[in-house]
Design a protein around this motif. Structure first.
Motif, short mmCIF file in Angstrom:
data_model
loop_
_atom_site.label_atom_id
_atom_site.label_comp_id
_atom_site.label_asym_id
_atom_site.label_seq_id
_atom_site.Cartn_x
_atom_site.Cartn_y
_atom_site.Cartn_z
N ARG A 222 0.85 -1.19 0.00
CA ARG A 222 0.00 0.00 0.00
C ARG A 222 0.89 1.24 0.00
N GLU A 223 0.57 2.22 -0.86
CA GLU A 223 1.42 3.40 -0.98
C GLU A 223 0.62 4.67 -0.79
N LEU A 224 1.29 5.68 -0.27
CA LEU A 224 0.66 6.97 -0.05
C LEU A 224 0.44 7.68 -1.38
N VAL A 225 -0.76 8.22 -1.56
CA VAL A 225 -1.09 8.99 -2.76
C VAL A 225 -1.02 10.48 -2.46
N ALA A 226 -1.68 10.90 -1.38
CA ALA A 226 -1.73 12.32 -1.03
C ALA A 226 -2.16 12.44 0.42
N SER B 145 -5.19 19.52 8.63
CA SER B 145 -6.44 20.22 8.92
C SER B 145 -6.34 21.69 8.51
N GLY B 146 -5.13 22.21 8.39
CA GLY B 146 -4.94 23.58 7.95
C GLY B 146 -4.77 23.73 6.46
N GLY B 147 -4.79 22.62 5.71
CA GLY B 147 -4.75 22.69 4.26
C GLY B 147 -3.39 22.52 3.61
N ILE B 148 -2.38 22.15 4.36
CA ILE B 148 -1.07 21.86 3.76
C ILE B 148 -1.13 20.47 3.14
N ILE B 149 -0.60 20.36 1.92
CA ILE B 149 -0.80 19.15 1.12
C ILE B 149 0.53 18.55 0.66
N LYS B 150 0.53 17.23 0.55
CA LYS B 150 1.67 16.48 0.01
C LYS B 150 1.12 15.47 -0.98
N TYR B 151 1.80 15.32 -2.15
CA TYR B 151 1.42 14.35 -3.17
C TYR B 151 2.57 13.42 -3.49
N ALA B 152 2.23 12.20 -3.88
CA ALA B 152 3.21 11.32 -4.49
C ALA B 152 3.56 11.87 -5.87
N ASP B 153 4.81 11.72 -6.28
CA ASP B 153 5.24 12.27 -7.57
C ASP B 153 4.41 11.73 -8.73
N SER B 154 3.97 10.50 -8.62
CA SER B 154 3.26 9.85 -9.72
C SER B 154 1.88 10.44 -10.00
N LYS C 28 1.07 13.92 -9.14
CA LYS C 28 1.07 15.38 -9.15
C LYS C 28 0.52 15.91 -10.47
N GLY C 29 -0.36 16.88 -10.37
CA GLY C 29 -0.96 17.49 -11.55
C GLY C 29 -2.21 16.79 -12.04
N ARG C 30 -2.49 15.59 -11.53
CA ARG C 30 -3.66 14.84 -11.98
C ARG C 30 -4.67 14.60 -10.85
N LEU C 31 -4.18 14.39 -9.65
CA LEU C 31 -5.05 14.12 -8.51
C LEU C 31 -4.99 15.29 -7.54
N ASN D 205 -15.94 16.03 8.41
CA ASN D 205 -14.97 14.95 8.67
C ASN D 205 -14.77 14.09 7.43
N THR D 206 -14.63 14.75 6.31
CA THR D 206 -14.54 14.05 5.03
C THR D 206 -13.33 14.54 4.25
N VAL D 207 -12.65 13.61 3.61
CA VAL D 207 -11.55 13.94 2.72
C VAL D 207 -11.92 13.44 1.32
N TYR D 208 -11.53 14.21 0.32
CA TYR D 208 -11.86 13.90 -1.07
C TYR D 208 -10.60 13.68 -1.88
N LEU D 209 -10.74 12.97 -2.99
CA LEU D 209 -9.66 12.83 -3.95
C LEU D 209 -10.26 12.99 -5.34
N GLN D 210 -10.02 14.14 -5.95
CA GLN D 210 -10.45 14.38 -7.32
C GLN D 210 -9.39 13.79 -8.24
N MET D 211 -9.81 12.88 -9.09
CA MET D 211 -8.88 12.17 -9.96
C MET D 211 -9.20 12.51 -11.41
N ASN D 212 -8.27 13.18 -12.07
CA ASN D 212 -8.43 13.56 -13.46
C ASN D 212 -7.36 12.90 -14.32
N SER D 213 -7.59 12.86 -15.62
CA SER D 213 -6.61 12.30 -16.56
C SER D 213 -6.15 10.93 -16.09
N LEU D 214 -7.10 10.09 -15.74
CA LEU D 214 -6.77 8.79 -15.18
C LEU D 214 -6.07 7.90 -16.20
#
Length: 120
Positions: A45-49, A53-62, A64-67, A76-85
């Motif tokens: 299992r690998e980290l995607v993003a 709680s303050g909005g600082i974000i980290k993405y996996a390199d693979s 970036k720019g798409r998710l 209490n909800t987190v979302y993942l918008q996935m584009n250019s799949l």
């Protein structure tokens, strides 16, 4: 005990989009980090993003720019918008909280995940 429920996965063609949601219930700390992971059969299992709680974000390199990760603290909800799949995005996606910031480890029990399948 925190419970995590993921939803929003499905089958889409390459280049398509999906929006995943994960809602947490139960006791949790304030000022927490929420994250999306993914796992393919037979792989780790690998980290995607991740997002604080303050909005600082980290993405996996693979991804970036798409998710895009976002969260609604009131829901209490987190979302993942996935584009250019891409077909290589075909995995089961999970969410969890992280300990100790964006580089922390997942804590708590995993939910059932949501399957994302991208056809070529």
């Amino acid at each position: 005990q925190v419970q995590l429920v993921e939803s929003g996965g499905g089958l889409v063609p390459a280049g398509g989009s999906l929006r995943l949601s994960c809602t947490a219930s139960g006791s949790r700390r304030s000022n927490n980090v929420m994250a999306w992971y993914r796992q393919a059969p037979g792989k780790k299992r690998e980290l995607v993003a991740a997002v604080t709680s303050g909005g600082i974000i980290k993405y996996a390199d693979s991804v970036k720019g798409r998710l895009t990760i976002s969260r609604d603290n009131d829901k209490n909800t987190v979302y993942l918008q996935m584009n250019s799949l891409k077909p290589e995005d075909t995995e089961v996606y999970f969410c969890n909280y992280l300990s100790d910031g964006l580089d922390g480890s997942p804590v708590g029990s995993w939910g059932q995940g949501t399957q994302v399948t991208v056809s070529s």
